[in-house]
Design an enzyme around this catalytic site. Structure first.
Site, mmCIF file in Angstrom:
data_model
loop_
_atom_site.group_PDB
_atom_site.id
_atom_site.type_symbol
_atom_site.label_atom_id
_atom_site.label_comp_id
_atom_site.label_asym_id
_atom_site.label_seq_id
_atom_site.Cartn_x
_atom_site.Cartn_y
_atom_site.Cartn_z
ATOM 1 N N HIS A 144 0.836 -1.215 0.000
ATOM 2 C CA HIS A 144 0.000 0.000 0.000
ATOM 3 C C HIS A 144 0.863 1.254 0.000
ATOM 4 O O HIS A 144 0.629 2.184 -0.776
ATOM 5 C CB HIS A 144 -0.926 0.019 1.212
ATOM 6 C CG HIS A 144 -1.580 1.363 1.423
ATOM 7 N ND1 HIS A 144 -2.716 1.747 0.756
ATOM 8 C CD2 HIS A 144 -1.230 2.422 2.202
ATOM 9 C CE1 HIS A 144 -3.045 2.982 1.117
ATOM 10 N NE2 HIS A 144 -2.156 3.412 1.986
ATOM 11 N N HIS A 149 1.533 5.391 -2.606
ATOM 12 C CA HIS A 149 2.015 6.726 -2.247
ATOM 13 C C HIS A 149 3.266 7.195 -2.991
ATOM 14 O O HIS A 149 3.371 8.372 -3.340
ATOM 15 C CB HIS A 149 2.330 6.770 -0.747
ATOM 16 C CG HIS A 149 1.117 6.825 0.124
ATOM 17 N ND1 HIS A 149 0.357 7.959 0.272
ATOM 18 C CD2 HIS A 149 0.536 5.874 0.906
ATOM 19 C CE1 HIS A 149 -0.645 7.716 1.107
ATOM 20 N NE2 HIS A 149 -0.563 6.460 1.494
ATOM 21 N N GLU A 190 -5.089 10.332 0.163
ATOM 22 C CA GLU A 190 -5.604 8.970 0.157
ATOM 23 C C GLU A 190 -6.716 8.752 -0.868
ATOM 24 O O GLU A 190 -6.736 7.743 -1.554
ATOM 25 C CB GLU A 190 -6.120 8.585 1.553
ATOM 26 C CG GLU A 190 -5.026 8.389 2.594
ATOM 27 C CD GLU A 190 -4.206 7.130 2.384
ATOM 28 O OE1 GLU A 190 -4.503 6.344 1.456
ATOM 29 O OE2 GLU A 190 -3.245 6.928 3.150
ATOM 30 N N SER A 209 -4.380 1.834 -4.688
ATOM 31 C CA SER A 209 -3.942 0.529 -4.186
ATOM 32 C C SER A 209 -5.116 -0.388 -3.888
ATOM 33 O O SER A 209 -4.940 -1.472 -3.337
ATOM 34 C CB SER A 209 -3.098 0.711 -2.913
ATOM 35 O OG SER A 209 -3.867 1.306 -1.881
#
Length: 292
Positions: A144, A149, A190, A209
């Site tokens: 993740h 990110h 996010e 993700s």
């Protein structure tokens, strides 16, 4: 890393120091700033194979759903055949935007998280989920954090936004405003969407993700898609146990960076004087952005 992660992303809601059990990870090995060694040689062949499966599942969905900046940058993670070495990845990333990737045991406290971002050091969980957690995991893992990110840290403007966010977080912690700033992180870093000439695309790590939310966030008619508005975001609650009911759409990463430039102190004050907004609510006169 500081905010709760959603169940639908394969990550259940958990915050450092809370929950029915301690967060996974060897916190005894962490330094004072919560960073630790990646210990890359400890990854097993099975873990490298699992990382590849996760990577390939998400990469197959990118076209027409993820923003071009992400699609172009994800290649910098290197071959999906193995979990990247953080030191090698950091060398490439530092040359592009002055950022580096550092290992952490897992979820870390807000102050430590903000301090790392402000220093252009992105914390990535060192461990990988188990095979039985392919679709569901309690805490964010190395997949993740890396896949979701790190690619956009190769974009100079987004990279500057992340540093500005970290600096703002250090100040917010002194103003008792971390909850308001966490909403900004949630709805941008996010779960953010961006408007492009080809239509709305995803740039948020929680979406990128996710096995299911990527298509839902861009194409489903169910959620509300609202133009970026800083105070609106800070007033809006979010979902931690389902797909998001509201997504905020930016026009560019420059717009996102510019929004972090002002002193948030008067903004926090103004937001606290207004009622909170439930996730999914549409305000009177508010125009929504249509699905693809």
């Amino acid at each position: 890393m500081l905010a709760e992660k959603a169940v639908n992303q394969g990550v259940a809601p958990v915050t450092y120091g809370q929950g029915d059990r301690p967060p996974r990870g060897d916190y005894a090995s962490a330094r004072a700033d919560y960073t630790c060694d990646q210990n890359w040689s400890a990854y097993t062949p099975e873990e490298h194979a699992l990382y590849r499966r996760l990577y390939e599942r998400q990469a197959a969905q990118m076209r027409g759903l993820a923003c071009d900046e992400f699609i172009s940058a994800v290649q910098h993670l290197g071959t999906p055949e193995r979990i990247p070495r953080f030191d090698e990845l950091s060398q490439t990333l530092y040359k592009r935007t002055g950022w580096e990737v550092v290992a952490v045991p897992g979820l870390i406290p807000e102050e430590a998280f903000f301090a790392l971002l402000a220093a252009r050091r992105f914390p990535v969980t060192g461990w990988l989920r188990k095979p039985e957690e392919f679709d569901y995991i309690v805490e964010p893992d190395v997949f993740h954090d890396l896949f979701g990110h790190v690619p956009l840290l190769f974009d100079p403007v987004f990279a500057d936004y992340m540093q500005a966010y970290g600096a703002g977080g250090l100040k917010a912690s002194r103003l008792d405003a971390c909850e308001l700033l966490a909403r900004l992180y949630w709805y941008t870093v996010e779960f953010g969407l961006i408007r492009t000439p080809q239509g709305v695309r995803a740039y948020g790590a929680g979406i990128l993700s996710s096995a299911g939310e990527l298509r839902y966030s861009v194409q489903s008619p169910e959620p509300s898609r609202v133009g970026f508005d800083l105070q609106r975001i800070m007033r809006t609650r979010y979902k931690i146990d389902s797909y998001q009911a509201t997504y905020f759409v930016i026009d560019s990463f420059q717009q996102l960076f510019d929004a972090t430039a002002p002193d948030f102190t008067p903004i926090y004050r103004a937001v606290r004087e207004l009622p909170e907004i439930e996730a999914g609510a549409v305000l009177p006169g508010e125009s929504l952005i249509a699905a693809e």
